[in-house]
Structure formats: C-alpha cells, structure tokens
Design an enzyme around this catalytic site. Structure first.
Site, PDB file in Angstrom:
ATOM      1  CB  SER A 262       3.728  -0.985  -0.609  1.00  0.00           C
ATOM      2  OG  SER A 262       2.333  -1.153  -0.369  1.00  0.00           O
ATOM      3  CG  ASP A 263       2.645   5.266   1.743  1.00  0.00           C
ATOM      4  OD1 ASP A 263       1.560   4.931   2.265  1.00  0.00           O
ATOM      5  OD2 ASP A 263       3.116   6.423   1.860  1.00  0.00           O
ATOM      6  CD1 TRP A 264      -3.615   1.924   2.653  1.00  0.00           C
ATOM      7  CD2 TRP A 264      -1.526   1.626   3.362  1.00  0.00           C
ATOM      8  NE1 TRP A 264      -3.653   1.090   3.745  1.00  0.00           N
ATOM      9  CE2 TRP A 264      -2.390   0.890   4.196  1.00  0.00           C
ATOM     10  CE3 TRP A 264      -0.156   1.554   3.621  1.00  0.00           C
ATOM     11  CZ2 TRP A 264      -1.935   0.122   5.277  1.00  0.00           C
ATOM     12  CZ3 TRP A 264       0.293   0.789   4.692  1.00  0.00           C
ATOM     13  CH2 TRP A 264      -0.584   0.098   5.495  1.00  0.00           C
ATOM     14  CB  ALA A 266       3.411   2.594  -3.216  1.00  0.00           C
TER      15      ALA A 266
END
Ligand code: BGC
Length: 695
Positions: A262-264, A266
């Site tokens: 995941s993006d941080w 998210a």
C-alpha cells in the site's frame, strides 16, 4: 459460528506455539529445504509457506519501523527493508544515510536515453544494497496530466510511449542487482490535492491508451517485482482495494508475479476493509498494520469474506520477492553494493548533461565564450540553492551538491570574474525557477500557478533592461509560463533538478563544453487554461471526484487537437548545431494485418559542432471511426553526429503502433485505411512525412 471458533482456536494455538518455539540456530535453519538455493524459487516458496503459522502469515502482512516489513525470526525471515525513492536512496527512509542525489525523473526522461535510465537503475540499486535494504520505492511513473501536480518532478512524462521506454530500463537496471523495484503509484494518482481521497474518474480508453501502458510494460517487459497502490480512488474504488486494477489487470492480465504494497497509511486513511484489500491482492500494509491486524484478518476469515488460499497467494507473492532479492542467501553471493562512488556521480552528471533542455537561444548568446568574457553576473534565488533535501519522501541526503553558482565558479576560475551586479557584467545569468517548498515542486500539495513568483519576474525584467545580455537558467521540475518575460531574454535553459553534479553540467552547457541534447518530455503551455486538465474545477482539482474529461487528449494530444500553440512543444529542445532530415523511406506502402514495416531516414549534422539529435516518429490515423490524436509518438532514436556526419535511423513498426483501444469491442484495433508517418525534431517540428495504407 463454528468457523469463527475454529479460526479463533487455531489462532490462539498459534500464539501459544509462537511463545513456545525457540529461534533455531543458523545451522538448523540452513538444513531446511527453503534455504537451499538449488531448489528453485517456486519450491522454496511452497516449503516456506507450509512452515508459516497463521499468526506468522498475519505478521508478514504489516510493516514496522516505518520502512520495514516484520521479521519471522523462527524461520530466518529478516526484516524486508524498503527505501524511497525515485532519484536516490531517500533520507528519511534510509535512516539518514548519504546517497547519490541523481537528477529527478523528469530530467532523466528529458535525456530520451533509455541506456541512461538503465545505468541509473543499476547505480541506485547498488546504493540500496549498500545500506542493506531490499527494495526501492520507485520508479514513479504516473502520467503528468497537469503541469501543476506537485510531484511532476518525480514523474517521467505526459506521453505513454516515452513513459514505457524510460521506465522499463530503470526496472531492469534495478532488478539486475537483485533489488526489487516498486513501481508506483498505481494508478491515476495525477495530483496531490486531496490525494488520499480523490476519485479519478477515467474512461477505459484513457486508462488503456494513456495511464496504464507503462505499468503494463514494466510487468511484461521487465518483470517488476513490486507495485505500490495509489492513495486515490480510481473509478470509485481506492487503489488498495481495487480488485480491477490489482487482481484483474496487473495479476491476471499482465502476469505480475510480485507483491503489492500500500502507499503509506493508505489503508488507515481510506478506512479500507481487510477483505477488500486481501481479495484485491494487496499483500503488505505500510507503515504498520492497522487494517491488516491479526484480529481483523481472523474475523474476515471466520466470516468467510476471505479464504486462506487468497491470503496464502498474497503471502507467496511476498516470499517470492524475498527469494528474488536474496533475503535468505549468503550476502557474499549477492551483487555487491556501493554508494557515493565516482561512477555513480558520473552517471548523475551524464543524466544532467543530456537532460538539460535549451529552450531559447537568440542572437547566438549561447554558448558563452570563456575567452571573450571578463565578468559574469550570477544572480537569482536558485543560483546557490541546494535542492536535494526537498520535495517530500524522495528527498536525498547528498554528500555534496554542486549548485549552479558553484559549477560556474569552478568553470570560470582564473579566467572570468563572477560578480553580482548585472550592470557591470558582460553577461548576466539569472538562475530562477521553483524549489521544493510546499505549493511548488513538492509532494502533498499541487502548485497554485504556472507562473514564476512575482519577484522573479520582476528581477528578470529589471535585469534585462540593465543588461540585455541576460540569460535565464530555470531550476524546476515542472513547466513554467513565460509570457511576461520570455520576449526580453535571448536565451533560456531548463535545467530541472539536475542532481548533485548539476552545477557542473549547467556550466558545461552554458560554455559549450557540452552541446545540449535534452528534449521536453512534457508540453510547456503558454497559460494554464490551455492545459487539458484545466478546463474547469471539475477536471482539476475536482472535489470528491476529479473527472478526466479530456479522455485520451492528454499533453500534446490536447494541444494538437484543439489547435493551441504551446509555449514549448513536447519533444522540443535546441542544440548548438543543426540537423537536416532527408530521404524518408518506408519498406512498404501497403501493410497487411500482422506485417511489420520499416521506416528509415537520414539525419545530417549540418552545423559546426558535435551534437546529438532525438529523432521522433509520430503516427497519425487519417480517417478513423473514433476520435484519434493528430499524432502519437511511436518511436524515437537519439543519435550523436559529428559536423557533416550523416546517419540512417531505422524504426520498426507494426499494427500495435497503429491501434487504438476500442471501448465497444474491448480490444485494440487498427482500422483499415491511410496512416501518416511523421518524422520530426519535436512534436511541432515535423521534417518528413509519408503515408502507408493498412489493409
Ligand atoms: C508517498 C510514496 C512514498 C511513501 C513512503 C508516501 O507518502 O506517496 O511515494 O513511497 O510515502 O515514503
């Protein structure tokens, strides 16, 4: 209910077992089958997976210490370590380790030199290895939809073909060192305004033709080992939960064998559901498990919302990458890492030299003749400003940074005086542009305007009155409007963020030791409203939704179809020499179904200096059943020529180069009829033209 109890019992048993198990000795571990490199990756994965308890599997789904995945010591699974980012090992994610500050992606892409992309990939991976990490969070290959996007400097280009050609070699280069590339931010994360929530509403055709091709290519052509999902929603679903993007396209259609992170934050920010993410194929929640907590996953399992097979599949993908990067291998058997070497600095300098773009050069002001000058004034807010430690997650702690002023001082030492007063100078160099403050070229926020800050415009216009021999060097990672001052300056150079050796590269270009050869990977509009994403608030920045109403007409495709004169066109860039184009040949004038055809032409260096030209091939579908761009880049070659030298350039094309995505029939189609083949020095400087007929 029974299922829930079963899982809970199992989970509790796991926990108990966990406490009872001892961490085996290295020798004991070495005897386990998955530690045997000769077994082959897939068998090693099966063996290791079979040994993981349920609780250990949950553990592997979430991060720790911000940039690590959690270890499973019992089985010798060390922390899998990740660092940003797109132009060097980034400061905050590498534990503040120093690393080579490479030119940012837009500068690298402006070289139009895939070999340099590959060299960059190898070099940056060596730095990742040197700090003992396993994955770099890059390249970032979102399409530059709007010139205002805060992360334009981290992204490559507005054009899908150029995006492919410059991204694939980066991934190949990185992974040749057994370091994983993590291609981000998948997909349609084209702005920073409201980035955690905004819903990008995009047509299927635009996805296929513009936004997805480079992602697909890094999987098919470079076997990218990891993808980072985007924060935003795409057609209603968040990146981390987006089954269509992750499971269906990335994994099933393109054959991705790596894992998705995941993006941080998210999952937390998006209030994602564990079952949606797990079923979509997202393995790892970063920076720590919030949604992917053991108890949440157990609940999803017990309620039958996910199956253990799907969870296993996600874990297997991660284990696969662990094996590929050599996490379990003797470090002496892995490619060597190194950092801040002269070799890496040379690559950074070469990228800067080839990426800097000469935008304007009237009256032959450039190149400067060091023997004819006595005093040069170097002024402007970016003359001595260091840029490496800015921009957000990609900032690099560089061992040094040659600013433009420093580069010019070294060049002029003992020959020309550098002063600060334009009135007394033979030539004035204004180093203007943007920086990484919020609201300029920076993550988290988009730019507010295309213009330079007012004080810089004033400085340029005042200085040119005092001294007409004034040139402007722009440091920026995104296009700048120039209407208010361009007419007053004879020469303008776009130097981007050119990395730690940038000042030397700028000085070499201004004094002609290097002949500029970069070309724009993005259109420079005259004014913001000319730009495709800026038709209305609905198209940028949107509110809850941002509507990609321009469809496939992104970048030059829009300027062409709307007949809007750009300030500087896509593919544009001057040289100190000139090139003549002649002798266009096409191997056949009628092309049937699956045939390939060749296009060639001769390029002559018709000036008096060594130089490089980027020869661009565009295709135009003359009559089509759907609206098509007036031209689309389908080939380019960068060639170096001595004065008078002539070289034949060849392109091989096929029906893919002629196709569009047919939304009705859900497939790529090349329609029968005439296609123009356009060869040029930029998208607006077509020098040769011919046609073929597709049968
Ligand atoms: C950025 C990513 C980056 C991550 C980790 C996020 O805010 O969007 O590009 O890789 O942080 O630093």
């Amino acid at each position: 209910m029974e299922l829930l109890e079963n899982y809970n019992n199992l989970y509790n048993l796991c926990l108990m077992f966990q406490h009872m198990t001892e961490v085996p000795s290295d020798e004991e571990l070495l005897k386990l089958p998955f530690m045997n490199g000769d077994l082959g990756v897939e068998k090693r994965i099966e063996d290791l997976l079979g040994r993981l308890t349920l609780q250990e599997k949950f553990k592997l789904c979430g991060g720790t210490r911000y940039y690590y995945a959690k270890p499973v010591k019992r089985l010798g699974i060390k922390n899998f370590k990740m660092t940003d980012g797109p132009h060097g090992i980034a400061a905050q994610s590498s534990g503040s380790k120093e690393g080579t500050y490479f030119p940012t992606a837009i500068c690298r892409t402006a070289t139009w030199n895939p070999e340099l992309s590959e060299k960059f990939g190898v070099a940056v991976a060596q730095e990742v290895r040197d700090i003992g990490y396993h994955m770099i969070l890059g390249p970032a290959i979102n399409i530059q939809r709007t010139p205002l996007c805060g992360r334009t400097f981290e992204y490559q280009t507005e054009d899908p073909y150029l995006n492919i050609k410059m991204a694939v070699p980066v991934v190949k280069g990185i992974q040749s060192q057994k370091i994983a590339a993590c291609v981000k931010h998948y997909a349609c994360n084209n702005q920073d305004t409201n980035r955690y929530r905004v819903n990008s509403v995009v047509s299927e055709r635009a996805m296929r033709e513009i936004y997805l091709p480079a992602y697909e290519a890094v999987v098919r052509e470079a076997d990218a080992w990891s993808f980072m999902s985007c924060y935003n929603r795409v057609n209603g679903t968040f990146g981390c939960e987006n089954k269509n993007l992750l499971k269906e396209r990335l994994m099933e259609d393109w054959g991705f064998r790596g894992f998705v992170v995941s993006d941080w934050h998210a999952l937390r920010n998006n209030k994602a559901s564990p079952e949606n993410c797990i079923n979509a194929g997202l393995t790892l929640e970063m920076p720590s498990p919030t949604v992917y907590r053991g108890k949440n996953i157990i609940k999803a399992l017990s309620e039958g919302k996910i199956t253990e097979e799907i969870l296993n599949e996600n874990i297997k993908r991660f284990l696969r990458v662990m094996f590929l990067v050599g996490l379990f291998d003797d470090e002496n058997t892995l490619p060597l890492g190194n950092r801040n070497t002269m070799e890496h600095q040379k690559i950074a300098r070469k990228i800067a030299e080839e990426g800097i773009v000469l935008l304007k050069n009237e009256n032959g002001l450039l190149p400067l003749d060091i023997n004819k000058l006595k005093k040069i004034a170097v002024i402007g807010p970016n003359a001595d400003k260091k840029m490496a430690m800015g921009g957000g997650s990609s900032q690099v702690l560089s061992p040094y940074e040659i600013t433009p002023l420093k580069g010019l001082e070294e060049k002029c030492k003992g020959k020309v005086d550098i002063i600060s007063s334009p009135i007394d100078a033979d030539v004035t160099i204004i180093v203007a542009g943007l920086n990484h403050d919020r609201g300029m070229d920076s993550e988290f926020q988009d730019r507010e305007t295309l213009e330079l800050p007012a004080d810089q415009i004033e400085l340029i216009n005042k200085t040119t009155q005092e001294n007409p021999n004034t040139l402007v060097v722009l440091i920026s990672g995104s296009p700048i409007a120039m209407d208010e001052w361009l007419g007053n300056v004879p020469s303008v150079v776009e130097a981007w963020y050119p990395g730690l050796e940038g000042g030397y590269a700028i000085a070499d270009i201004l004094f002609g030791d290097v002949n500029p050869s970069g070309k724009l990977p993005i259109t420079f509009p005259k004014k913001l409203s000319d730009s495709p994403a800026h038709a209305s608030k609905r198209t940028f920045p949107g509110d809850d939704n941002v509507f990609y109403d321009e469809g496939i007409f992104v970048g030059y495709r829009h300027f062409d179809i709307k007949n809007i004169e750009p300030l500087f066109a896509f593919g544009y860039g001057l040289s100190y020499t000139t090139f003549t184009y002649e002798n266009l040949k096409i191997s056949k004038d009628k092309v049937s179904k699956d045939e390939t055809f060749n296009v060639s032409c001769d390029i002559i260096n018709s000036g008096s200096r060594d130089g490089a030209e980027i020869v661009q091939l565009y295709i135009q579908d003359v009559v089509a059943s759907v609206e098509r761009p007036l031209k689309e880049l389908k080939g380019f070659k960068k060639i170096w020529l001595k004065p008078g030298e002539k070289r034949t350039v060849n392109f091989e094309l096929d029906k893919i180069s002629l196709s569009f995505y047919d939304e009705k029939n859900h497939c790529w189609t090349a329609e029968k009829g005439k296609f123009n083949i356009l060869i040029g020095s930029s998208s607006r400087d077509i020098r040769l033209q011919s046609e073929i007929e597709y049968l």
